[in-house]
Design an enzyme around this catalytic site. Structure first.
Site, PDB file in Angstrom:
ATOM      1  CB  CYS A 138      -2.294  -0.947   8.258  1.00 28.79           C
ATOM      2  SG  CYS A 138      -1.168   0.424   8.552  1.00 28.79           S
ATOM      3  CD  GLU A 158       7.784   0.480  10.430  1.00 28.66           C
ATOM      4  OE1 GLU A 158       6.745   0.703   9.792  1.00 28.66           O
ATOM      5  OE2 GLU A 158       8.797  -0.051   9.929  1.00 28.66           O
ATOM      6  CG  ASN A 173      -0.333  -0.184   2.485  1.00 27.64           C
ATOM      7  OD1 ASN A 173       0.828  -0.609   2.576  1.00 27.64           O
ATOM      8  ND2 ASN A 173      -1.046   0.147   3.542  1.00 27.64           N
TER       9      ASN A 173
HETATM   10  P1  NAD Z   1       0.937  -9.828   3.163  1.00 29.26           P
HETATM   11  O1  NAD Z   1       0.991 -10.267   4.583  1.00 29.26           O
HETATM   12  O2  NAD Z   1       0.266 -10.686   2.168  1.00 29.26           O
HETATM   13  O3  NAD Z   1       2.418  -9.627   2.588  1.00 29.26           O
HETATM   14  C1  NAD Z   1       3.328  -8.741   3.211  1.00 29.26           C
HETATM   15  C2  NAD Z   1       4.735  -9.071   2.757  1.00 29.26           C
HETATM   16  O4  NAD Z   1       5.137 -10.319   3.350  1.00 29.26           O
HETATM   17  C3  NAD Z   1       4.911  -9.259   1.252  1.00 29.26           C
HETATM   18  O5  NAD Z   1       6.140  -8.676   0.863  1.00 29.26           O
HETATM   19  C4  NAD Z   1       4.940 -10.774   1.076  1.00 29.26           C
HETATM   20  O6  NAD Z   1       5.652 -11.204  -0.052  1.00 29.26           O
HETATM   21  C5  NAD Z   1       5.653 -11.188   2.356  1.00 29.26           C
HETATM   22  N1  NAD Z   1       5.390 -12.558   2.813  1.00 29.26           N
HETATM   23  C6  NAD Z   1       4.265 -13.290   2.676  1.00 29.26           C
HETATM   24  N2  NAD Z   1       4.405 -14.469   3.302  1.00 29.26           N
HETATM   25  C7  NAD Z   1       5.638 -14.483   3.867  1.00 29.26           C
HETATM   26  C8  NAD Z   1       6.366 -15.419   4.672  1.00 29.26           C
HETATM   27  N3  NAD Z   1       5.843 -16.588   5.024  1.00 29.26           N
HETATM   28  N4  NAD Z   1       7.595 -15.079   5.095  1.00 29.26           N
HETATM   29  C9  NAD Z   1       8.142 -13.882   4.778  1.00 29.26           C
HETATM   30  N5  NAD Z   1       7.505 -12.952   4.008  1.00 29.26           N
HETATM   31  C10 NAD Z   1       6.268 -13.258   3.566  1.00 29.26           C
HETATM   32  O7  NAD Z   1       0.331  -8.362   3.207  1.00 29.26           O
HETATM   33  P2  NAD Z   1      -0.092  -7.422   1.997  1.00 29.26           P
HETATM   34  O8  NAD Z   1      -1.312  -8.019   1.376  1.00 29.26           O
HETATM   35  O9  NAD Z   1       1.099  -7.145   1.154  1.00 29.26           O
HETATM   36  O10 NAD Z   1      -0.461  -6.068   2.745  1.00 29.26           O
HETATM   37  C11 NAD Z   1      -1.692  -5.832   3.346  1.00 29.26           C
HETATM   38  C12 NAD Z   1      -1.618  -6.069   4.841  1.00 29.26           C
HETATM   39  O11 NAD Z   1      -0.566  -5.298   5.405  1.00 29.26           O
HETATM   40  C13 NAD Z   1      -2.876  -5.632   5.566  1.00 29.26           C
HETATM   41  O12 NAD Z   1      -3.233  -6.570   6.542  1.00 29.26           O
HETATM   42  C14 NAD Z   1      -2.464  -4.330   6.221  1.00 29.26           C
HETATM   43  O13 NAD Z   1      -3.219  -3.973   7.344  1.00 29.26           O
HETATM   44  C15 NAD Z   1      -1.043  -4.580   6.534  1.00 29.26           C
HETATM   45  N6  NAD Z   1      -0.309  -3.320   6.683  1.00 29.26           N
HETATM   46  C16 NAD Z   1       0.108  -2.933   7.928  1.00 29.26           C
HETATM   47  C17 NAD Z   1       0.768  -1.730   8.098  1.00 29.26           C
HETATM   48  C18 NAD Z   1       1.240  -1.267   9.459  1.00 29.26           C
HETATM   49  O14 NAD Z   1       2.102  -0.406   9.520  1.00 29.26           O
HETATM   50  N7  NAD Z   1       0.726  -1.784  10.560  1.00 29.26           N
HETATM   51  C19 NAD Z   1       1.007  -0.907   6.992  1.00 29.26           C
HETATM   52  C20 NAD Z   1       0.571  -1.332   5.752  1.00 29.26           C
HETATM   53  C21 NAD Z   1      -0.087  -2.540   5.597  1.00 29.26           C
END
Ligand code: NAD
Length: 487
Positions: A284, A461, A153
């Site tokens: 998020c 962060e 995002n």
């Molecule tokens: P996601 O969990 O599908 O993927 C996040 C990242 O993790 C990607 O780069 C992915 O390739 C990697 N990944 C996936 N499985 C993994 C594993 N087993 N080991 C290591 N890396 C792995 O999330 P998304 O769909 O990319 O993003 C949306 C989510 O992120 C939402 O739930 C959102 O709330 C959250 N988010 C949180 C924040 C925050 O600061 N709290 C900010 C932005 C997004």
């Protein structure tokens, strides 16, 4: 292809390719057009990136904090000079409107480099502890090689929010962007080199859920910072526990935004819209459960409906556009499925609820959508949708709304709109969340800590707090007299 980078990875100061990796196609979400073709990192690329980081880190850590800070500050200046170009790339990568990326993405990354460059130069100093003759001192030492894993995002912001404190504290980083948005982080790596960062300190490798574990399980990695969903967070934290790596988890949310009947209604409507529709709802910390006190429900919904209907949906590169597409076809399908569930479970559709008819059929668009009469049990009130879907719930009194606001596994953020400041502080004190806002929503300047509690994660962060998560304390006890041994 209009956004094809020189190569897929950036390691040890230069672009590197290995076409043995799985193909990652980068699609422009507004049209579905392929804008770049990259390759996921092979195990060989992962090794190369971690080895480069490990090699470069000790010399960087030995530099004076002022010298490190100066380079980060220069990177911030370059990002600001190239803001238009970086913002356009961010819009291509994510589909977010240029109206947003021009003020919220590279600029936020630049703030991060400037802030942490300045803070480290000002001194992340340890302490001196007098012990009556003997004394001790502490110092903050870097962790070594840190891994950053990003969501899709805010690709450039996430890369910078992780790189800036990591580098400031004397670490090296290997960063893996989301496979949906592979482009922005490569530019950040280029800019850091241009700013004078020694090679090997910020490396970018591409990949997906199969690549991430290669980084997280690597024995030379000291820390993993993940921005992603709760299920991914659980997997990454479990893997990192294998050899007790440090972890920061920035995960999902279902945050409450509470509007009391004495609130400034226009401000509350504006806050709720920003907290649900900015970045097409892909934020998020969004306040996706909007609790409105019964007395103002009618007026709140009336103004909310009118302002939502007036939002401009369209071409993200048009300065007037306020709502762009979702990041991917899969994400749009997921959001549309939640909208169907909202309708099926009996919520009242106030506005939106489908695909807009003024945009190209190939783009991943969803209308900004508001449901009213949402109850706590409905799926749309319990699960993170991560799209432009606002749920409005009614409430009668303060104690009730605090209990209902907290009745979730998540604890990322929360907000309160009221003109009664005693109540505002009383309520935020009882809400279970890491980041809270009073009479505003979703503002995250680099000066303040950002992060979640409960299942939304741990670690912080931004702010000086982030430096604590990229360093550890070394304590030195100094004996000033002869050792008194009983044997
Ligand atoms: P996601 O969990 O599908 O993927 C996040 C990242 O993790 C990607 O780069 C992915 O390739 C990697 N990944 C996936 N499985 C993994 C594993 N087993 N080991 C290591 N890396 C792995 O999330 P998304 O769909 O990319 O993003 C949306 C989510 O992120 C939402 O739930 C959102 O709330 C959250 N988010 C949180 C924040 C925050 O600061 N709290 C900010 C932005 C997004």
């Amino acid at each position: 292809m209009r956004a094809q980078p020189t190569a897929s990875h950036f390691i040890d100061g230069e672009y590197v390719e290995d076409d043995a990796g799985t193909v990652i196609e980068s699609l422009y979400p507004a049209t579905g057009e392929i804008i770049a073709r990259l390759y996921a990192a092979t195990p060989g690329i992962v090794e190369k990136a971690i080895a480069a980081a490990k090699r470069a880190q000790p010399e960087w850590a030995a530099m004076s904090p002022t010298a490190r800070g100066r380079i980060l500050k220069r990177a911030a200046d370059i990002m600001r000079e190239r803001n238009r170009e970086l913002s356009e790339l961010e819009t291509l990568d994510t589909g977010k409107p240029i109206q947003e990326t021009i003020v919220a993405d590279p600029t936020s990354g630049a703030d991060s480099f400037e802030f942490f460059g300045g803070v480290i130069a000002a001194g992340l100093n340890g302490s001196y502890i007098p012990l009556g003759g003997d004394f001790a001192y502490t110092k903050h030492v870097p962790l070594g090689v840190c891994v950053g894993i990003g969501a899709w995002n805010y690709p450039q912001q996430i890369a910078c929010w992780k790189a800036a404190p990591a580098l400031a504290a004397g670490n090296a980083m290997v960063f893996k962007p989301s496979e949906n948005t592979p482009l922005g982080a490569l530019k950040i790596a280029e800019i850091l080199i241009e700013a004078g960062l020694p090679k090997g300190l910020f490396n970018v490798i591409q990949g997906d859920r199969d690549t991430g574990p290669l980084l997280v399980n690597h024995p030379d990695v000291a820390k993993v910072s993940l921005t992603g969903s709760v299920p991914t967070g659980r997997k990454v934290a479990a893997a990192a526990a294998g050899n007790l790596k440090h972890v920061t988890m920035e995960l999902g949310g279902k945050s409450p935004l509470i509007v009391f009947d004495d609130a400034d209604i226009d401000s509350a409507v504006g806050g709720a819209m920003l907290g649900n529709f900015y970045s097409t709802g892909q934020v998020c910390s969004n306040g996706t459960r909007v609790f409105v006190q019964k007395g103002i429900k009618g007026e709140f919904l009336k103004r909310l409906k009118a302002r939502t209907e007036a939002m401009v949906i369209g071409d993200p590169m048009d300065d007037a556009t306020q709502i762009g597409p979702m990041v991917s076809w899969a994400q749009r399908e997921k959001v549309l499925d939640y909208i169907d569930k909202g309708k099926a479970e009996g919520a009242t559709l106030v506005v939106g609820g489908g695909i807009p008819n003024n945009v190209s059929g190939e783009g991943y668009y969803v209308q900004p959508t508001v449901f009213a009469d949402v109850t706590d049990e409905m799926t749309i009130a319990r699960e993170e949708i991560f799209g432009p879907v606002m749920c409005v719930l009614d409430f009668e009194d303060e104690a009730e709304v605090i209990a209902r606001g907290n009745a979730t596994e998540f604890g990322l953020a929360a907000g309160v709109f009221t003109s009664d400041m005693s109540r505002a502080h009383r309520v935020v004190d009882l809400l279970e969340a890491g980041t809270l806002w009073i009479n505003t929503y979703n503002l995250c300047p680099v000066e303040i800590p950002f992060g979640g509690s409960k299942q939304s994660g741990f670690g912080r962060e931004n702010s000086i707090a982030a430096l604590e998560h990229y360093s550890e304390l070394k304590t030195v006890y100094v004996g000033m007299g002869p050792v008194q041994a009983p044997y």
